[in-house]
Write a protein that holds these residues in place. Structure first.
Motif, PDB file in Angstrom:
ATOM      1  N   LEU A  13       0.816  -1.212   0.000  1.00 52.45           N
ATOM      2  CA  LEU A  13       0.000   0.000   0.000  1.00 52.45           C
ATOM      3  C   LEU A  13       0.855   1.270   0.000  1.00 52.45           C
ATOM      4  O   LEU A  13       0.429   2.296  -0.532  1.00 52.45           O
ATOM      5  N   ALA A  14       2.043   1.186   0.575  1.00 52.71           N
ATOM      6  CA  ALA A  14       2.952   2.337   0.541  1.00 52.71           C
ATOM      7  C   ALA A  14       3.332   2.675  -0.898  1.00 52.71           C
ATOM      8  O   ALA A  14       3.435   3.856  -1.273  1.00 52.71           O
ATOM      9  N   VAL A  15       3.533   1.653  -1.706  1.00 52.10           N
ATOM     10  CA  VAL A  15       3.836   1.860  -3.119  1.00 52.10           C
ATOM     11  C   VAL A  15       2.670   2.566  -3.813  1.00 52.10           C
ATOM     12  O   VAL A  15       2.860   3.500  -4.601  1.00 52.10           O
ATOM     13  N   GLN A  16       1.459   2.149  -3.496  1.00 53.42           N
ATOM     14  CA  GLN A  16       0.283   2.689  -4.173  1.00 53.42           C
ATOM     15  C   GLN A  16      -0.061   4.114  -3.742  1.00 53.42           C
ATOM     16  O   GLN A  16      -0.525   4.919  -4.561  1.00 53.42           O
ATOM     17  N   ASN A  17       0.186   4.439  -2.472  1.00 56.00           N
ATOM     18  CA  ASN A  17      -0.403   5.661  -1.916  1.00 56.00           C
ATOM     19  C   ASN A  17       0.580   6.720  -1.426  1.00 56.00           C
ATOM     20  O   ASN A  17       0.159   7.762  -0.927  1.00 56.00           O
ATOM     21  N   HIS A  18       1.879   6.482  -1.527  1.00 49.03           N
ATOM     22  CA  HIS A  18       2.825   7.422  -0.916  1.00 49.03           C
ATOM     23  C   HIS A  18       2.814   8.786  -1.598  1.00 49.03           C
ATOM     24  O   HIS A  18       2.512   8.911  -2.786  1.00 49.03           O
ATOM     25  N   LYS A  19       3.149   9.784  -0.778  1.00 50.14           N
ATOM     26  CA  LYS A  19       3.268  11.169  -1.257  1.00 50.14           C
ATOM     27  C   LYS A  19       4.750  11.543  -1.321  1.00 50.14           C
ATOM     28  O   LYS A  19       5.582  10.966  -0.630  1.00 50.14           O
ATOM     29  N   SER A  20       5.066  12.537  -2.139  1.00 49.16           N
ATOM     30  CA  SER A  20       6.465  12.938  -2.304  1.00 49.16           C
ATOM     31  C   SER A  20       7.067  13.418  -0.983  1.00 49.16           C
ATOM     32  O   SER A  20       8.243  13.167  -0.702  1.00 49.16           O
TER      33      SER A  20
END
Length: 217
Positions: free
Chosen positions: A73-80
């Motif tokens: 989910l970190a891959v899908q939803n991370h922000k810069s």
């Protein structure tokens, strides 16, 4: 990290140390208990959360699954901004590893994985991750306190794997992150088990005793 698992917490001593009445101390206890740091027993007061067989068994069963789901989910939803925070934390972790600062390594490692939890943006998984990280930190003191060159090389590999996490998340490579989660977990698992079953003292065997007697004769 300063108190032993299962250690009793004295309300009176803490009240005096922090200049607080016992009412806010009890409120703090309730909050810490809810997060998993301490255990409140009826008519017996509060204690640091224990690390018994059941706790550790559940930890080793759940951790890989939770970390893998968080990573995906970190891959899908991370922000810069979160990726920048992860990179900054990694630099502090790297510095601590170079300096052999065990406590800083524990703290920065936990913060690294905590940020990945924040990246996931999942309100159900994050509390589970935070609970795992409490015990991961306590067990991690074994991993980040190397006793030989092999353990030191594993720390270097852990630093490298953190770099790879950042690369795979930045590239939005879910498979790469999940595979790396299991690599990362396997790296520390055997060392963590030392916390549960430290190497015992070497006992003389009957054969060794017999050989010793033969040499004396």
């Amino acid at each position: 990290m300063e108190l032993e698992p299962d250690e009793d917490l004295d309300e009176v001593v803490l009240s005096e140390s922090y200049g607080l009445s016992r009412t806010p101390i009890r409120e703090i206890f309730r909050r810490l208990a809810g997060e998993g740091y301490i255990d409140i027993r009826e008519n017996r007061g509060a204690r640091v959360a224990p690390m018994n067989y059941s706790t550790l068994r559940n930890f080793f069963l759940a951790a890989p699954m939770i970390y893998a789901a968080i990573g995906r989910l970190a891959v899908q939803n991370h922000k810069s901004r979160q990726l920048s925070d992860l990179e900054a934390t990694q630099e502090r972790f790297r510095t601590a590893s170079q300096q052999g600062d065990t406590m800083s390594m524990v703290i920065e490692n936990n913060r690294f994985h905590e940020i990945m939890g924040e990246m996931s943006g999942n309100v159900y998984l994050q509390p589970s991750l935070n609970r795992l990280l409490i015990d991961h930190a306590r067990i991690g003191q074994t991993f980040f306190n190397p006793r030989n060159d092999d353990m030191k090389s594993k720390i270097d590999l852990a630093v490298n794997q953190h770099d790879r996490f950042i690369q795979e998340i930045s590239a939005r490579n879910e498979i790469g992150v999940v595979n790396l989660v299991f690599e990362h977990w396997e790296l520390s698992r055997e060392t963590m088990e030392m916390f549960i079953a430290p190497e015992g003292m070497k006992a003389d065997t009957p054969f060794e005793n017999t050989s010793a007697l033969a040499m004396e004769k």
